[in-house]
Design a protein around this motif. Sequence first.
Motif, PDB file in Angstrom:
ATOM      1  N   LYS A  11     -11.216   3.670  -2.816  1.00  0.00           N
ATOM      2  CA  LYS A  11     -12.288   4.460  -3.428  1.00  0.00           C
ATOM      3  C   LYS A  11     -11.888   5.932  -3.552  1.00  0.00           C
ATOM      4  O   LYS A  11     -12.214   6.589  -4.544  1.00  0.00           O
ATOM      5  CB  LYS A  11     -13.579   4.317  -2.612  1.00  0.00           C
ATOM      6  CG  LYS A  11     -14.231   2.946  -2.776  1.00  0.00           C
ATOM      7  CD  LYS A  11     -15.558   2.853  -2.035  1.00  0.00           C
ATOM      8  CE  LYS A  11     -16.233   1.513  -2.302  1.00  0.00           C
ATOM      9  NZ  LYS A  11     -17.532   1.374  -1.631  1.00  0.00           N
ATOM     10  N   ASP A  12     -11.181   6.447  -2.537  1.00  0.00           N
ATOM     11  CA  ASP A  12     -10.682   7.833  -2.615  1.00  0.00           C
ATOM     12  C   ASP A  12      -9.707   7.980  -3.783  1.00  0.00           C
ATOM     13  O   ASP A  12      -9.730   8.988  -4.513  1.00  0.00           O
ATOM     14  CB  ASP A  12      -9.974   8.215  -1.305  1.00  0.00           C
ATOM     15  CG  ASP A  12     -10.961   8.420  -0.155  1.00  0.00           C
ATOM     16  OD1 ASP A  12     -12.180   8.493  -0.425  1.00  0.00           O
ATOM     17  OD2 ASP A  12     -10.510   8.499   0.998  1.00  0.00           O
TER      18      ASP A  12
ATOM     19  N   ILE B 218       0.846  -1.200   0.000  1.00  0.00           N
ATOM     20  CA  ILE B 218       0.000   0.000   0.000  1.00  0.00           C
ATOM     21  C   ILE B 218       0.879   1.247   0.000  1.00  0.00           C
ATOM     22  O   ILE B 218       0.610   2.218  -0.717  1.00  0.00           O
ATOM     23  CB  ILE B 218      -0.948   0.011   1.214  1.00  0.00           C
ATOM     24  CG1 ILE B 218      -1.940  -1.152   1.115  1.00  0.00           C
ATOM     25  CG2 ILE B 218      -1.700   1.333   1.307  1.00  0.00           C
ATOM     26  CD1 ILE B 218      -2.854  -1.106  -0.088  1.00  0.00           C
ATOM     27  N   ASP B 219       1.935   1.222   0.810  1.00  0.00           N
ATOM     28  CA  ASP B 219       2.865   2.365   0.847  1.00  0.00           C
ATOM     29  C   ASP B 219       3.501   2.590  -0.524  1.00  0.00           C
ATOM     30  O   ASP B 219       3.654   3.738  -0.966  1.00  0.00           O
ATOM     31  CB  ASP B 219       3.960   2.122   1.902  1.00  0.00           C
ATOM     32  CG  ASP B 219       3.428   2.220   3.330  1.00  0.00           C
ATOM     33  OD1 ASP B 219       2.337   2.799   3.511  1.00  0.00           O
ATOM     34  OD2 ASP B 219       4.091   1.694   4.243  1.00  0.00           O
ATOM     35  N   GLN B 220       3.891   1.491  -1.205  1.00  0.00           N
ATOM     36  CA  GLN B 220       4.484   1.608  -2.537  1.00  0.00           C
ATOM     37  C   GLN B 220       3.467   2.151  -3.536  1.00  0.00           C
ATOM     38  O   GLN B 220       3.788   2.978  -4.394  1.00  0.00           O
ATOM     39  CB  GLN B 220       5.000   0.244  -3.011  1.00  0.00           C
ATOM     40  CG  GLN B 220       5.685   0.278  -4.369  1.00  0.00           C
ATOM     41  CD  GLN B 220       6.891   1.185  -4.402  1.00  0.00           C
ATOM     42  OE1 GLN B 220       7.815   1.047  -3.595  1.00  0.00           O
ATOM     43  NE2 GLN B 220       6.912   2.131  -5.344  1.00  0.00           N
TER      44      GLN B 220
ATOM     45  N   ASN C 210      -3.988  10.563   1.801  1.00  0.00           N
ATOM     46  CA  ASN C 210      -3.552  10.216   3.143  1.00  0.00           C
ATOM     47  C   ASN C 210      -3.943   8.777   3.454  1.00  0.00           C
ATOM     48  O   ASN C 210      -5.072   8.357   3.151  1.00  0.00           O
ATOM     49  CB  ASN C 210      -4.190  11.158   4.174  1.00  0.00           C
ATOM     50  CG  ASN C 210      -3.682  12.578   4.035  1.00  0.00           C
ATOM     51  OD1 ASN C 210      -2.506  12.799   3.738  1.00  0.00           O
ATOM     52  ND2 ASN C 210      -4.564  13.551   4.237  1.00  0.00           N
ATOM     53  N   PRO C 211      -3.037   7.995   4.045  1.00  0.00           N
ATOM     54  CA  PRO C 211      -3.354   6.596   4.372  1.00  0.00           C
ATOM     55  C   PRO C 211      -4.566   6.486   5.289  1.00  0.00           C
ATOM     56  O   PRO C 211      -4.835   7.386   6.098  1.00  0.00           O
ATOM     57  CB  PRO C 211      -2.082   6.097   5.069  1.00  0.00           C
ATOM     58  CG  PRO C 211      -1.002   7.024   4.629  1.00  0.00           C
ATOM     59  CD  PRO C 211      -1.662   8.357   4.433  1.00  0.00           C
ATOM     60  N   LYS C 212      -5.300   5.387   5.155  1.00  0.00           N
ATOM     61  CA  LYS C 212      -6.463   5.116   5.996  1.00  0.00           C
ATOM     62  C   LYS C 212      -6.398   3.684   6.494  1.00  0.00           C
ATOM     63  O   LYS C 212      -5.829   2.811   5.843  1.00  0.00           O
ATOM     64  CB  LYS C 212      -7.758   5.294   5.187  1.00  0.00           C
ATOM     65  CG  LYS C 212      -8.160   6.718   4.916  1.00  0.00           C
ATOM     66  CD  LYS C 212      -9.524   6.739   4.227  1.00  0.00           C
ATOM     67  CE  LYS C 212     -10.021   8.174   4.050  1.00  0.00           C
ATOM     68  NZ  LYS C 212     -11.364   8.196   3.417  1.00  0.00           N
TER      69      LYS C 212
END
Length: 646
Positions: free
Chosen positions: A461-462, A436-438, A451-453
Motif C-alpha cells: 500500500k505504501d 520482495i527484495d527484487q 523501507n521494508p516492512k
Amino acid sequence: MKELFNQLSYGLNASEITNKNKQLIRELLTCDIIKFYKNKYYLKNGFTFGKIDISANGTGFLESFDDAFKRDLLIENKNLKGANYADIVVAKLLPIKKKRPSAKVALILKRAHKTSLVMTKKYGEAILGINIQTGLTCALKASQKSLKVLPLGTILKIENHDNNITEVIGHIDDDFVDEKISLALFNKNAIFDNLCENEARAYGNEVDASMYPSRKDLRNLNFCTIDPIDAKDFDDAIYYDKNEHAIYIAIADVSAYVHAYSAIDKEARSRGFSIYFPHIAIPMLPRSLSENICSLKPNEDRLAFCFKISLDQNNEVIKEELFEAIINSKRRFNYDEVDEYLQTHEDLGVINWLYEVFKITQNLRKKRLKNACEFKTQELRMTLDKNNKLIKTRLENDTASHNLIEDCMLLANKAAAKLINIGVFRNHLSPDYKKIDQLLADLSTLSIDINPKNNIIELFKDIQILANELNIREEVDKLIIKAQKKAEYSSENAGHFGLGFDKYTHFTSPIRRYSDLILHRLLKAKINNDEKMFNYLLLNIQNTCEELSLLEREADKVAWHFMDRKFARWAKENVGKRFKALVIENQSSLQVKLNDEIKGALITIIGSNANLLENVEVEITEVDIVGAKIFGKITKHFSLERNQNV
C-alpha cells in the motif's frame, strides 16, 4: 515428481509406494538409477531429477529438483536422448570438464506433451520438420515422396517418441490456422466426442419444476445476471431481499447434470477450464449444457445451487444458508449497461434492488481492502475481422459493475470455504522475501524508495501511494503482482494472501471451472450428511488439485499464445514502422509492450538499452511467424509522464 525425488533421496519405504509410482520404480530399478536396501529405495549417487529447457540452438538445460544445484545443468544436444521442452527426466551427472556442471538424460520420467507441432521446411533436397516451440529440426517418420506432396509451410502434429505424423493441422500462411495451432500445442480439443454430446443433449432444453419437489422454489424472486456483453454462458445470478437484508447468490447447478465419472465428467476433468479466444470460447462442457440447460438464461426455469447471505445493519455476515433451488432470472444485464444505470439511476422496475446491493458491496469492499490490496489491472481485448486478422485492441478496466458482482461472488466463495476442512481450496501464499527484495530494487530505479516492512500488505500500500503520486500506478501494480506467488488449488486450506482471507475457495463458476464442479459435489454430500459420498469424492483429491492448477495455467497459455500469433501476423505487415511502447523487462532481456493504437504486443528489443517502465518508440525490424515472436529496436526515448505536482 519432485516429491518422489525427495522421498528417494532420503529413502522411500516399499510400503509407501503408490499405485501410480509402482511402474516408475520398476523402470528406475531396471535402469540402475535407484537401489533397494533394507526395505527402502534410494536414489544412487550421481543422478538427479529435473525439468528440461531447450534453447534455440538445441542445447538442453536441466532445472534440477535438488536445491544443491544453484545453476541449471548443461545437457548437450547429443545427450538429450529424445527429451523435449518441459519434459521431466532423470539425468546422470558427467565429470566436470568445464566450469559449468553438465549431465546427460538417463530416463524420461514424464513427457510434458505426447505430441509436438512442426512445420515442413526444405533443407537441401530433404523435407524436414521445424519444431514450432523450440525451432529445432527433426526427420519425420514419412517418405520424402509423401512429404513433397505437401506445400512447404504445412503444420503437422507428430508423436514425440518416434516423430510419426498423426495430423495435418493446416498451413502457416492461413490466418485461420492460429486457433488450431494454439490448441494443438497444448493438446486441447475444441470438439466433444459423440458420447459426450449425446449425453449432454439427453437433458433437453427445459427444466420441469415438478420433477424437483425437494428444491426451494425461488422462481418468484427477481434474480438477474450481469456478464460481459458477448457472454454465452451465465454461471451466476443475484437477488437482494430488502426486508431480510439478504443477498442471494444463485450458481448454475452443473452437478445436477454432470455426474462423477460420466463421459462428460471425464472430458471436463481432462479440460479443467474453458478457454477464451477473442472470437470464440472453447468450453469445458458441451454447449448444450454450458450455453443452454445449465446456463441461467433470462425467463427460463433453471436449477441452481444457492447461498443466502444475511447481513446485519453494519453489513456484517450473520447467517449463511446453502440449498438446492430453482430460479427464473428476470433480466440479463451486461457490464456496460449496469455501469450506466449506476450513474443515471434509471428505474429498473423489479430489479431496482440493484442500487441497494451496489451500496452494500461498496461497503463490503471498503472493509475487505483494509487487509488486502486493490490492483488497477487492465484486461487486453482483441478484435478480429471476418478473415481472422487483428484489426484493433483495447484495454478493459474493472468498473463499478465488475466490482459489484465480484464482491457478491466473494461472499459465496468465502461461505463455501467455511463448510469444508478438506476438499478444494483456492490458496494464495504470501510472497518470498527474495522477490520482495527484487521488487524494491526495481522500484528504486523508478524513484520509489520504500523501507521494508514485516507486514507485506502495508508495504504494498505504501508503494501504491507513491506510485499514484508519480502517475505510474498501473505499471507498478503489475510489478507488485509479478512479485507475488500464483494462486493454486489444494485439498488443504492455506489462506488467500491477496484477498486477505483466512479461508477461500472457488464456488461460483462450475460451467467453466472443474474445481467448482468438484466443490459443488462435496458440498451437496456435506449438507445431505452423506459422509460416505463425501469421502468417496475425496479420493486422490490432492492430485486432482495439482492437476487443476497445471490445467489452469495451460488454459491461460493457450489464450496468450493465440494472441501472440495474431500480434505476430499484424507485425509482419508493419515491419519498418514505428510505434510507442513501454519497457516491461530489462534484466535477462529487453522486452517492451506496444502502447499505441495497437496495444499489448510483446516485442524483444535487440541492441538497445532502456530503463524499466520507460516510454520508448520502437521500430519493428523482424517477425518470426512460426514462433510468434516480434523483434525491434528502440528509435526514441521518452521521459515518464510524472504528476506535475511532484
